[in-house]
Design a protein around this motif. Structure first.
Motif, PDB file in Angstrom:
ATOM      1  N   UNK A  50       0.493  -0.980  -0.511  1.00  0.00           N
ATOM      2  CA  UNK A  50      -0.156   0.203   0.386  1.00  0.00           C
ATOM      3  C   UNK A  50       1.530   1.344   0.328  1.00  0.00           C
ATOM      4  N   UNK A  51       2.519   1.280   0.831  1.00  0.00           N
ATOM      5  CA  UNK A  51       3.252   1.844   0.526  1.00  0.00           C
ATOM      6  C   UNK A  51       2.813   3.986  -0.953  1.00  0.00           C
ATOM      7  N   UNK A  52       2.483   2.860  -1.930  1.00  0.00           N
ATOM      8  CA  UNK A  52       2.099   4.455  -2.984  1.00  0.00           C
ATOM      9  C   UNK A  52       1.214   5.111  -2.502  1.00  0.00           C
ATOM     10  N   UNK A  53       0.275   4.481  -1.993  1.00  0.00           N
ATOM     11  CA  UNK A  53      -1.281   5.030  -1.508  1.00  0.00           C
ATOM     12  C   UNK A  53      -1.011   5.643  -0.495  1.00  0.00           C
ATOM     13  N   UNK A  54      -0.856   4.550   0.921  1.00  0.00           N
ATOM     14  CA  UNK A  54      -0.677   5.785   1.579  1.00  0.00           C
ATOM     15  C   UNK A  54       0.689   6.381   2.572  1.00  0.00           C
ATOM     16  N   UNK A  55       1.690   6.342   1.610  1.00  0.00           N
ATOM     17  CA  UNK A  55       2.771   7.059   2.386  1.00  0.00           C
ATOM     18  C   UNK A  55       2.610   8.988   2.034  1.00  0.00           C
ATOM     19  N   UNK A  56       2.863   9.664   2.893  1.00  0.00           N
ATOM     20  CA  UNK A  56       2.300  11.167   2.348  1.00  0.00           C
ATOM     21  C   UNK A  56       3.433  11.668   1.505  1.00  0.00           C
ATOM     22  N   UNK A  57       4.103  11.731   0.886  1.00  0.00           N
ATOM     23  CA  UNK A  57       5.287  11.932   0.730  1.00  0.00           C
ATOM     24  C   UNK A  57       6.153  10.918  -0.522  1.00  0.00           C
ATOM     25  N   UNK A  58       6.927  11.479  -1.436  1.00  0.00           N
ATOM     26  CA  UNK A  58       7.534  10.476  -2.543  1.00  0.00           C
ATOM     27  C   UNK A  58       8.263  10.755  -1.531  1.00  0.00           C
ATOM     28  N   UNK A  59       9.219   9.296  -1.354  1.00  0.00           N
ATOM     29  CA  UNK A  59      10.278   9.156  -0.628  1.00  0.00           C
ATOM     30  C   UNK A  59      11.894   9.579  -1.075  1.00  0.00           C
ATOM     31  N   UNK A  60      11.546  10.348  -2.276  1.00  0.00           N
ATOM     32  CA  UNK A  60      13.371  10.979  -2.474  1.00  0.00           C
ATOM     33  C   UNK A  60      13.720  12.002  -2.721  1.00  0.00           C
ATOM     34  N   UNK A  61      11.228  12.241  -2.599  1.00  0.00           N
ATOM     35  CA  UNK A  61      11.817  14.268  -2.218  1.00  0.00           C
ATOM     36  C   UNK A  61      12.375  14.924  -1.563  1.00  0.00           C
ATOM     37  N   UNK A  62      13.342  15.551  -1.788  1.00  0.00           N
ATOM     38  CA  UNK A  62      14.135  16.662  -0.769  1.00  0.00           C
ATOM     39  C   UNK A  62      13.411  18.026  -0.560  1.00  0.00           C
ATOM     40  N   UNK A  63      13.532  18.099   0.842  1.00  0.00           N
ATOM     41  CA  UNK A  63      13.009  19.372   1.105  1.00  0.00           C
ATOM     42  C   UNK A  63      14.375  19.942   2.474  1.00  0.00           C
ATOM     43  N   UNK A  64      14.941  20.502   1.688  1.00  0.00           N
ATOM     44  CA  UNK A  64      16.217  21.333   2.506  1.00  0.00           C
ATOM     45  C   UNK A  64      16.133  21.752   3.691  1.00  0.00           C
ATOM     46  N   UNK A  65      14.763  22.603   3.975  1.00  0.00           N
ATOM     47  CA  UNK A  65      14.694  23.599   4.785  1.00  0.00           C
ATOM     48  C   UNK A  65      13.965  22.431   5.708  1.00  0.00           C
ATOM     49  N   UNK A  66      13.367  21.814   5.802  1.00  0.00           N
ATOM     50  CA  UNK A  66      13.211  21.195   6.776  1.00  0.00           C
ATOM     51  C   UNK A  66      13.898  20.069   7.186  1.00  0.00           C
ATOM     52  N   UNK A  67      15.237  20.209   7.256  1.00  0.00           N
ATOM     53  CA  UNK A  67      16.156  18.696   7.137  1.00  0.00           C
ATOM     54  C   UNK A  67      15.844  18.065   9.113  1.00  0.00           C
ATOM     55  N   UNK A  68      15.776  17.092   8.823  1.00  0.00           N
ATOM     56  CA  UNK A  68      16.371  16.226  10.688  1.00  0.00           C
ATOM     57  C   UNK A  68      15.173  16.944  11.482  1.00  0.00           C
ATOM     58  N   UNK A  69      13.869  16.912  10.902  1.00  0.00           N
ATOM     59  CA  UNK A  69      12.899  17.375  11.787  1.00  0.00           C
ATOM     60  C   UNK A  69      12.740  15.794  12.432  1.00  0.00           C
ATOM     61  N   UNK A  70      12.393  16.081  13.651  1.00  0.00           N
ATOM     62  CA  UNK A  70      12.046  15.162  14.603  1.00  0.00           C
ATOM     63  C   UNK A  70      10.759  14.450  14.527  1.00  0.00           C
ATOM     64  N   UNK A  71      10.552  13.598  15.210  1.00  0.00           N
ATOM     65  CA  UNK A  71       8.972  12.364  15.014  1.00  0.00           C
ATOM     66  C   UNK A  71       8.479  13.149  15.216  1.00  0.00           C
ATOM     67  N   UNK A  72       6.977  12.749  15.689  1.00  0.00           N
ATOM     68  CA  UNK A  72       5.458  13.414  15.633  1.00  0.00           C
ATOM     69  C   UNK A  72       5.694  13.460  17.325  1.00  0.00           C
ATOM     70  N   UNK A  73       6.914  12.620  17.896  1.00  0.00           N
ATOM     71  CA  UNK A  73       6.301  12.128  19.290  1.00  0.00           C
ATOM     72  C   UNK A  73       7.305  13.297  20.470  1.00  0.00           C
ATOM     73  N   UNK A  74       8.220  13.523  19.997  1.00  0.00           N
ATOM     74  CA  UNK A  74       9.440  14.397  19.871  1.00  0.00           C
ATOM     75  C   UNK A  74       8.454  15.417  20.132  1.00  0.00           C
ATOM     76  N   UNK A  75       8.909  16.500  20.897  1.00  0.00           N
ATOM     77  CA  UNK A  75       8.694  18.021  21.484  1.00  0.00           C
ATOM     78  C   UNK A  75       8.502  18.592  20.049  1.00  0.00           C
ATOM     79  N   UNK A  76       9.711  18.775  19.228  1.00  0.00           N
ATOM     80  CA  UNK A  76      10.112  19.839  18.278  1.00  0.00           C
ATOM     81  C   UNK A  76       9.357  19.066  16.551  1.00  0.00           C
ATOM     82  N   UNK A  77       8.988  17.758  17.241  1.00  0.00           N
ATOM     83  CA  UNK A  77       8.094  17.390  16.380  1.00  0.00           C
ATOM     84  C   UNK A  77       6.327  17.695  15.945  1.00  0.00           C
ATOM     85  N   UNK A  78       5.966  17.298  14.520  1.00  0.00           N
ATOM     86  CA  UNK A  78       4.050  17.883  13.900  1.00  0.00           C
ATOM     87  C   UNK A  78       3.916  17.094  12.963  1.00  0.00           C
TER      88      UNK A  78
END
Lengths: 301, 305
Positions: A50-78
Motif C-alpha cells: 500500500x506504500x504508493x497509496x498511504x505514503x504521505x510523501x515521495x520517498x526521494x523528494x528532498x526538502x532542505x528547509x525541513x531537514x532532520x525534523x524529529x518524529x511527532x512524539x518529540x516536542x519539536x516534531x509535528x
C-alpha cells in the motif's frame, strides 16, 4: 454394573477423527508464535504493497528547509512528518514504507534463487547417492567453509553493487540450508514404497522427482525458505549499511541506518526507526518459520 | 581412530584447496582487477601498465598456482593501498580479531549454557520461556544495529564506554557483547535440546533411582553427554564470529582483520582481500576439523561409524 459402563461410554463425547490437514490447522491455531509471525509478516506486506497509496510523501523528494525534523512524539516534531525527516529532508515514514518493499523483494527473490539451487543440488545428492552425493556434499562443505559476509562484500565491491547484483550475490551464497535439508529428506524418502512403485510403473525420472518426491519435501523446504529469507534480508541490510548493497537514493533500511549513523549522538531516532522495522520484519519471518516447523512435523513438537 | 583422523584431515585439505580456488576465481572473474585498481578516470595505458605489472595478463590458472604457492610460503604479495607486505598487515591485525572472537565465544558460552540447562531442567517454566524469547530476539536483531544501539545507550545516554578505538580492554566490551550475543541463541538451543534428551534417558532414571544428588546427576551424568554437540558448535561459531567481525570492527573502529578487510575491499586492494578471504576460510576449515576431532575424541561412537 455393565449398564453403568455402557451408559458411561455412551456419554463420552464422540472421538474426533481429524484428517492430517485438520490437525495441522488446529495446531496452527494454537501456536501463538506462528500466529504472531503471520500477523506481523502479513501487516508488513500489506503496508509495503500500500506504500504508493498511504505514503504521505515521495520517498526521494528532498526538502532542505525541513531537514532532520524529529518524529511527532518529540516536542519539536509535528504531525506533518510522523516519523520525522532525514538529513536531506525526505519524509522518513514514506522512506520506511518503500524500504519495506525493497527488503521483501530482495529477501523473496534471493530466497527463490537459493531455493532452486539448493534444492536441485540436495535432491540430486540424496536421490542418486554414490558419486553424485560425494561431490555435492563436498560442494556443500566448501560453501560452508567460506565467510559469507566477507565474500559478499568483496564481490559487491568489484562488481559494483546494484539491486540486481545484491539479489544475485545473496541467492548464490545462501543455498546451503536448502541443499542440506533437501538432501537428508530425500535420502529418507528415496526407498519409500510409493517411489519404488513409481519406478516400477516406469514413470520417467523427472516425473518421479517433480510429482512424487518434491511434494513430500515441501513442508521442510518451506521452513528453510522462511529462515533463509530472513537471513537474506538481514544480510542485505548489512551490505547496504556498509555501503556495498543497495545504492542511494533507494530507501533500503540498512542504508537508512547507515545514513543516520552520522547523527547517532543527537538524533538517535534516525537509526532507531529503520532498525526496529528491520527487527520486526525479521522476527515475524523467524516466528513464522519456527512455527511452521512445529506445526508441519508431527514429531518436532 | 587414526583412519578417521587421517580421512578428516584429507577432506579438510581438499576443501581448503577448493575454497582457495573458488575465492580466487570469484574475485578475479568478478571484474578486471586492473581497472578496479587503476581507479576512476585512469587512462588505457595506466590500466595496461597495472595489468602487466601485477601479472593480470597471464592465464588465470598460472596466476592461481603462482599466488597459491607463494601464499603457502606466507607471501601474499604487497598491499596496493598500504604498500606494505600483506603478511605483515595481517600478522599485525589478526591478534585483535582473535582476542575479540575468543572473548565473544566465552561471553556466549557463559550466557547460553546455564540458560540452556535451566530451560531444560524446568521445561515450559518462566525461565524456559524467557530463554526462548531471548533467542528469538537474538536471531532477529541485526548485529550492526544492535552495535549502534549499544553505542547510543552506553556512549551517549550514559557515557561509560568508549564508542570506538582499541587502546584498552574497555574498548572490547561492546564489540564482545554484540558478537557474543549473536552466537548465544544457537548454543542455548542446542544445550537445551541436548539436555532434554539426556534427562529422559534410562541411565539418568537409574541415577535418580539409586538416590544420587540432583547436582551430581546434572553435572556428572547429564551435562557431560548433553554438552558434546555444543563443543563442536562452539568451534564453528568461533569461525562465524571471525567472519562476522568485519561489520562489528568497522563500527567500533577496532583495528582487527575485519576492519582491514573492510578497508581493503573499499579500496579495491585485491592482494589483501584475497589473503584475508583465504585466511578466514582456512581458519573455518581448521575449526570445523577441530570440532569433528574433538567430538570423535569425546564420543567414541562417532569414531567407529
Amino acid at each position: 454394573m455393565s449398564e453403568k459402563i455402557t451408559s458411561f461410554v455412551n456419554d463420552l463425547p464422540e472421538p474426533q477423527l481429524l484428517s492430517p490437514r485438520q490437525a495441522m490447522v488446529l495446531r496452527a491455531r494454537n501456536h501463538s508464535g506462528f500466529l504472531l509471525g503471520c500477523i506481523g509478516l502479513i501487516s508488513i506486506i500489506l503496508l509495503a504493497l500500500a506504500a504508493p497509496i498511504i505514503a504521505p510523501f515521495d520517498p526521494s523528494k528532498q526538502d532542505l528547509l525541513s531537514r532532520l525534523q524529529p518524529p511527532a512524539w518529540y516536542e519539536a516534531g509535528d504531525m506533518g512528518h510522523i516519523f520525522g525527516t532525514d538529513q536531506l529532508g525526505r519524509d522518513y515514514l514514506s522512506r520506511l514504507l518503500y524500504g519495506a518493499q525493497l527488503s521483501l523483494i530482495i529477501g523473496f527473490l534471493a530466497m527463490i534463487l537459493s531455493g532452486i539451487i539448493g534444492t536441485t543440488l540436495g535432491v540430486i545428492a540424496g536421490y542418486f547417492g554414490g558419486w553424485a552425493d560425494l561431490i555435492i556434499t563436498f560442494i556443500i562443505t566448501t560453501r560452508l567453509s567460506m565467510p559469507v559476509v566477507l565474500i559478499a562484500l568483496s564481490i559487491a565491491a568489484i562488481f559494483g553493487s546494484s539491486l540486481q547484483i545484491v539479489i544475485l550475490i545473496l541467492g548464490l551464497l545462501l543455498w546451503d540450508g536448502f541443499a542440506v535439508v533437501a538432501r537428508s529428506a530425500t535420502i529418507q524418502l528415496r526407498d519409500a514404497e510409493y517411489l519404488v512403485a513409481a519406478r516400477a510403473l516406469g514413470m520417467p525420472l523427472w516425473r518421479i522427482i517433480l510429482f512424487e518426491l518434491l511434494p513430500n519435501l515441501r513442508d521442510s523446504l518451506i521452513v528453510v525458505a522462511t529462515l533463509e529469507m530472513a537471513h537474506a534480508i538481514l544480510l542485505e541490510a548489512a551490505l547496504s549499511f556498509l555501503g556495498l548493497g543497495v545504492q542511494p537514493p533507494l530507501p533500503s533500511w540498512g542504508l537508512m541506518i547507515a545514513e543516520g549513523k552520522d547523527y547517532l549522538f543527537f538524533e538517535p531516532w534516525l537509526i532507531m526507526i529503520p532498525g526496529v522495522a528491520l527487527f520486526l520484519l525479521v522476527m515475524s519471518i523467524n516466528l513464522l518459520g519456527d512455527g511452521l516447523r512445529d506445526i508441519t512435523s508431527p514429531d518436532g513438537r | 581412530m587414526y583412519v578417521f583422523v587421517l580421512k578428516r584431515i584429507g577432506l579438510a585439505f581438499l576443501v581448503a584447496l577448493f575454497v582457495s580456488l573458488i575465492t580466487f576465481l570469484m574475485l578475479r572473474a568478478a571484474g578486471d582487477p586492473a581497472i578496479a585498481m587503476a581507479g576512476e578516470g585512469a587512462s588505457e595505458a595506466d590500466i595496461e601498465f597495472i595489468r602487466v605489472q601485477f601479472g593480470f595478463d597471464r592465464p588465470l590458472i598460472t596466476q592461481y598456482l603462482d599466488w597459491l604457492s607463494s601464499a603457502l610460503l606466507g607471501d601474499f604479495g604487497t598491499s596496493t593501498y598500504f604498500t606494505t607486505p600483506v603478511s605483515e598487515l595481517i600478522a599485525e591485525r589478526l591478534p585483535v580479531t582473535l582476542k575479540l572472537g575468543l572473548a565473544s565465544l566465552i561471553f556466549a558460552i557463559v550466557l547460553a549454557t546455564p540458560l540452556g540447562i535451566l530451560a531444560a531442567v524446568y521445561p515450559n517454566s518462566i525461565i524456559d520461556r524467557a530463554a526462548l524469547a531471548l533467542s528469538v530476539l537474538g536471531q532477529a536483531l541485526p548485529n550492526f544495529w544492535f552495535a549502534l544501539m549499544l553505542i547510543v545507550v552506553f556512549s551517549v545516554m550514559w557515557p561509560i564506554l568508549p564508542p570506538s578505538g582499541n587502546s584498552s580492554w574497555i574498548n572490547f566490551i561492546m564489540p564482545t557483547m554484540v558478537l557474543g550475543y549473536y552466537a548465544t541463541p544457537s548454543i542455548m538451543r542446542l544445550t537445551r535440546s541436548g539436555m532434554l534428551e539426556v534427562l529422559r534417558s534410562d541411565y539418568i532414571r537409574t541415577a535418580r533411582a539409586k538416590g544420587l544428588l540432583p547436582v551430581q546427576i546434572m553435572f556428572k551424568h547429564a551435562l557431560r553427554n548433553a554438552i558434546l554437540p555444543v563443543v563442536s558448535l562452539s568451534t564453528v561459531q568461533f569461525g562465524y564470529m571471525l567472519g562476522g567481525s568485519i561489520i562489528i570492527e568497522s563500527i567500533f573502529a577496532l583495528h582487527g582483520i575485519g576492519q582491514l578487510a573492510w578497508e581493503s575491499i573499499s579500496r579495491a586492494d585485491l592482494p589483501t582481500v584475497q589473503a584475508i578471504v583465504l585466511i578466514i576460510s582456512l581458519i573455518y576449515v581448521g575449526l570445523n576439523l577441530a570440532g569433528d576431532l574433538i567430538n570423535a575424541w569425546l564420543d567414541p561412537r562417532i569414531r567407529v561409524s
